[in-house]
Design a protein around this motif. Structure first.
Motif, PDB file in Angstrom:
ATOM      1  N   LYS A 113      -3.246  17.582   2.556  1.00  0.00           N
ATOM      2  CA  LYS A 113      -2.510  16.322   2.557  1.00  0.00           C
ATOM      3  C   LYS A 113      -3.049  15.393   3.634  1.00  0.00           C
ATOM      4  O   LYS A 113      -3.774  15.816   4.545  1.00  0.00           O
ATOM      5  CB  LYS A 113      -1.021  16.573   2.804  1.00  0.00           C
ATOM      6  N   THR A 134      -3.588  15.611  -1.370  1.00  0.00           N
ATOM      7  CA  THR A 134      -5.005  15.349  -1.610  1.00  0.00           C
ATOM      8  C   THR A 134      -5.600  16.519  -2.384  1.00  0.00           C
ATOM      9  O   THR A 134      -4.890  17.447  -2.786  1.00  0.00           O
ATOM     10  CB  THR A 134      -5.768  15.212  -0.282  1.00  0.00           C
ATOM     11  N   ALA A 138      -8.211  18.812   2.973  1.00  0.00           N
ATOM     12  CA  ALA A 138      -8.487  17.499   3.573  1.00  0.00           C
ATOM     13  C   ALA A 138      -8.996  17.721   4.995  1.00  0.00           C
ATOM     14  O   ALA A 138      -8.457  18.543   5.736  1.00  0.00           O
ATOM     15  CB  ALA A 138      -7.231  16.650   3.597  1.00  0.00           C
ATOM     16  N   SER A 154     -12.141  15.896   1.079  1.00  0.00           N
ATOM     17  CA  SER A 154     -11.506  17.139   0.622  1.00  0.00           C
ATOM     18  C   SER A 154     -12.605  18.180   0.495  1.00  0.00           C
ATOM     19  O   SER A 154     -13.320  18.225  -0.512  1.00  0.00           O
ATOM     20  CB  SER A 154     -10.790  16.927  -0.720  1.00  0.00           C
ATOM     21  N   GLY A 161     -11.604  11.109  -1.032  1.00  0.00           N
ATOM     22  CA  GLY A 161     -10.543  10.297  -1.597  1.00  0.00           C
ATOM     23  C   GLY A 161     -10.680   8.850  -1.146  1.00  0.00           C
ATOM     24  O   GLY A 161     -11.045   8.578   0.002  1.00  0.00           O
ATOM     25  N   TYR A 163      -8.737   5.106  -0.890  1.00  0.00           N
ATOM     26  CA  TYR A 163      -7.400   4.536  -0.851  1.00  0.00           C
ATOM     27  C   TYR A 163      -7.439   3.068  -0.432  1.00  0.00           C
ATOM     28  O   TYR A 163      -8.269   2.667   0.390  1.00  0.00           O
ATOM     29  CB  TYR A 163      -6.515   5.303   0.148  1.00  0.00           C
ATOM     30  N   LYS A 174      -3.767   4.957  -3.981  1.00  0.00           N
ATOM     31  CA  LYS A 174      -5.054   5.319  -4.555  1.00  0.00           C
ATOM     32  C   LYS A 174      -5.779   4.096  -5.074  1.00  0.00           C
ATOM     33  O   LYS A 174      -5.171   3.209  -5.691  1.00  0.00           O
ATOM     34  CB  LYS A 174      -4.876   6.333  -5.683  1.00  0.00           C
ATOM     35  N   THR A 179     -11.472   9.113  -6.398  1.00  0.00           N
ATOM     36  CA  THR A 179     -12.359   9.975  -5.623  1.00  0.00           C
ATOM     37  C   THR A 179     -13.813   9.677  -5.953  1.00  0.00           C
ATOM     38  O   THR A 179     -14.125   9.151  -7.023  1.00  0.00           O
ATOM     39  CB  THR A 179     -12.100  11.467  -5.903  1.00  0.00           C
TER      40      THR A 179
END
Length: 357
Positions: A113, A134, A138, A154, A161, A163, A174, A179
């Motif tokens: 996470k 996630t 992470a 990740s 990831g 964002y 997101k 990703t």
């Protein structure tokens, strides 16, 4: 590289086994690094980060209760004064701030996470305002140079990831493409933006490669550009792409890369590898982002973290299994580190921050 500037500088190193942060003064003319003492924090203190205005040092504790401690930095002495303690939702492997210093990001390896915490006007980290699940493991989280986007690796799912970041509320969402992949088995760990903001260099913990991504500031998306073997695994007798918890055939140990940093002029990139206890140097072509392996040097045992001075002249290396820190001078032409001194460290030294005033 630029000529050394005689600034007041302090080095802070977290010692996981001792539960402390060590403090050092760092002078470049003449070169001296002097221990100033230790600040008790808590067992398994690990990731550190510094506020954009260099007023605060933040330390995350990876033992229960999981928390982050806000320390005011005295620019005259380097002393740390604890001013606030705030909860974190899990054991966090990495912390960083947005460019305004109003929000603290954190990434949890075991919790899979990321989180966002508010930072008040005094510079104190407060409550967690958001948690997001996630991919597996992470590991690192950082904002983009324009502060509009945030990225988080990740390691277990071989991706980064992507964002969107709301600078007003601190909330993450997101991006349209959630990703971007690394190579299979790379295990993306730490990453840095190039100084010109055009590229992201991501280190594969399990493969020892540096993956270069192009950064599109208009969309906040990364696109895969290339991958270069930063750790010469064949020459070192290491196996790529194998998690340390798995068995390895023929008794060849796995690559175990850790940290990555780029010089402020964008010309050299450095990565640490813990199995062989080395720092690898790569030359970078700033305009194209092209990366090329230059060589490596043996350093302190199990170098989990290191840092560079602002003028690209020196590197300070911590070794988790060493009893000292190494100070290295960086060659202007080749970028290669040359050891010039060492100083005692705490047990489990793992994270290095250099603050220059």
């Amino acid at each position: 590289m630029t000529n050394a500037i005689n600034k007041t500088a302090y080095v802070y190193v977290s010692n996981a086994k001792d539960g402390t942060v060590s403090r050092y003064s760092f002078d470049k003319t003449p070169l001296t690094m002097v221990p100033l003492g230790e600040t008790p924090v808590g067992p398994n203190v690990m990731p550190l980060t510094v506020s954009p205005d260099k007023t605060y040092l933040y330390a995350a504790v990876r033992s229960e209760p999981y928390r982050v401690v806000s320390y005011r930095i005295d620019p005259e002495s380097g002393a740390l004064t604890e001013e606030a303690v705030a909860p974190l939702p899990d054991s966090m492997a990495n912390i960083d701030l947005d460019l305004t210093g109003r929000f603290l990001f954190a990434a949890s390896y075991g919790g899979h996470k990321i989180s966002v915490s508010a930072v008040n006007k005094l510079g104190h980290v407060g409550d967690v305002i958001q948690e997001l699940a996630t991919g597996r493991n992470a590991h690192a989280i950082h904002p983009s140079p324009d502060n509009d986007f945030v990225f988080a690796t990740s390691l277990g799912d071989d991706h980064i990831g992507q964002y969107r970041f709301d600078e007003v509320t601190g909330k993450l969402s997101k991006n349209v493409v959630g990703t971007v992949a690394s190579g299979k088995g790379d295990g993306p760990r730490h990453f840095v933006f190039s100084p010109n903001g055009q590229y992201v260099y991501c280190l594969g913990e399990l493969s020892g490669v540096v993956i270069t991504y192009q950064y599109d500031g208009s969309t906040g998306l990364l696109s895969y550009k290339s991958a270069v073997q930063a750790v010469p695994s064949d020459k070192l007798g290491l196996v790529n792409g194998v998690p340390p918890s798995k068995s390895v055939q023929n008794d060849h140990p796995p690559v175990w890369a850790a940290d990555i940093h780029v010089t402020s002029n964008g010309q050299f990139l450095y990565v640490s590898e813990r199995t062989c206890s080395i720092i690898c140097c790569l030359r970078v072509e700033p305009k194209t982002g092209r990366v090329q392996y230059q060589g490596h040097v043996e350093v302190e045992k199990q170098p989990r973290g290191f840092a560079l001075t602002e003028d690209d002249q020196y590197m300070v290396v911590s070794g988790e299994a060493a009893d000292h820190l190494g100070v290295y001078q960086l060659n202007d032409q080749t970028g290669m580190p040359v050891k010039v001194s060492e100083v005692p460290s705490g047990q489990g030294a793992n994270w290095v921050e250099i603050v220059e005033f």
